[in-house]
Design a protein around this motif. Structure first.
Motif, PDB file in Angstrom:
ATOM      1  N   ILE A  99       0.996  -1.340  -0.035  1.00  0.00           N
ATOM      2  CA  ILE A  99       0.077   0.177  -0.014  1.00  0.00           C
ATOM      3  C   ILE A  99       1.002   1.246  -0.105  1.00  0.00           C
ATOM      4  O   ILE A  99       1.822   1.450   0.931  1.00  0.00           O
ATOM      5  N   ARG A 100       0.842   1.927  -0.837  1.00  0.00           N
ATOM      6  CA  ARG A 100       1.523   3.383  -1.002  1.00  0.00           C
ATOM      7  C   ARG A 100       0.525   4.597  -1.144  1.00  0.00           C
ATOM      8  O   ARG A 100      -0.290   4.553  -2.004  1.00  0.00           O
ATOM      9  N   GLU A 101       1.039   5.590  -0.410  1.00  0.00           N
ATOM     10  CA  GLU A 101       0.185   6.759  -0.554  1.00  0.00           C
ATOM     11  C   GLU A 101       0.753   7.115  -1.941  1.00  0.00           C
ATOM     12  O   GLU A 101       1.623   7.553  -2.424  1.00  0.00           O
ATOM     13  N   TYR A 102      -0.286   7.858  -2.581  1.00  0.00           N
ATOM     14  CA  TYR A 102      -0.279   8.567  -3.900  1.00  0.00           C
ATOM     15  C   TYR A 102       0.826   9.480  -3.869  1.00  0.00           C
ATOM     16  O   TYR A 102       0.802  10.435  -3.133  1.00  0.00           O
ATOM     17  N   PRO A 103       1.955   9.498  -4.679  1.00  0.00           N
ATOM     18  CA  PRO A 103       2.807  10.598  -4.716  1.00  0.00           C
ATOM     19  C   PRO A 103       2.762  11.812  -5.108  1.00  0.00           C
ATOM     20  O   PRO A 103       1.725  12.135  -5.993  1.00  0.00           O
ATOM     21  N   ARG A 104       3.142  12.808  -4.465  1.00  0.00           N
ATOM     22  CA  ARG A 104       2.551  14.220  -4.957  1.00  0.00           C
ATOM     23  C   ARG A 104       3.997  15.196  -4.989  1.00  0.00           C
ATOM     24  O   ARG A 104       4.906  14.887  -4.763  1.00  0.00           O
ATOM     25  N   LYS A 105       3.687  16.236  -5.724  1.00  0.00           N
ATOM     26  CA  LYS A 105       4.670  17.086  -6.132  1.00  0.00           C
ATOM     27  C   LYS A 105       5.223  18.113  -4.762  1.00  0.00           C
ATOM     28  O   LYS A 105       4.193  18.066  -4.027  1.00  0.00           O
ATOM     29  N   LYS A 106       6.061  18.958  -4.896  1.00  0.00           N
ATOM     30  CA  LYS A 106       6.305  19.968  -4.035  1.00  0.00           C
ATOM     31  C   LYS A 106       4.933  20.930  -3.629  1.00  0.00           C
ATOM     32  O   LYS A 106       4.825  21.227  -2.592  1.00  0.00           O
TER      33      LYS A 106
END
Length: 116
Positions: A99-106
């Motif tokens: 399970i991985r949190e959706y990656p986000r930009k800065k």
């Protein structure tokens, strides 16, 4: 040359049967291992950290390898995921590998391309 098309069809059928047997064997092996090691309880407790978060859930059995959405609820053996389109999906925790949190930009926006 045209008379050999049925050989190609038979080879494709055998290849698909073999692929299904391999995936069924992998699922059976993981289920027996998790029953012995009580990993399901640990995965349930860890997955509860992501309730309300938009995540990528990697499973053994999904066609594309992952399910994306917001985790709404986690029960004894499954989790309810709401996709961006509003549809709900239930995933069996026995088949969840990651399970991985959706990656986000800065700046907080979602990344357009997620490579794993």
């Amino acid at each position: 040359m045209a008379n050999y098309w049925w050989i190609v069809v038979i080879l494709i059928i055998f290849w698909r049967i073999r692929k299904r047997r391999r995936s069924a064997a992998a699922v059976w092996q993981i289920q027996t291992r998790r029953k012995q090691n009580k990993e399901n309880i640990i995965m349930k407790e860890l997955a509860k950290q992501f309730i309300g978060e938009e995540c990528i859930i990697y499973t053994i059995t999904s066609n594309d390898g992952s399910v994306q959405g917001v985790i709404k609820e986690i029960d004894d053996s499954g989790m309810i995921i709401e996709r961006n389109s509003g549809e709900r999906e239930i995933v069996n925790l026995d088949f969840v590998t990651r399970i991985r949190e959706y990656p986000r930009k800065k700046n907080g926006k979602k990344k357009g391309l997620v490579l794993d």
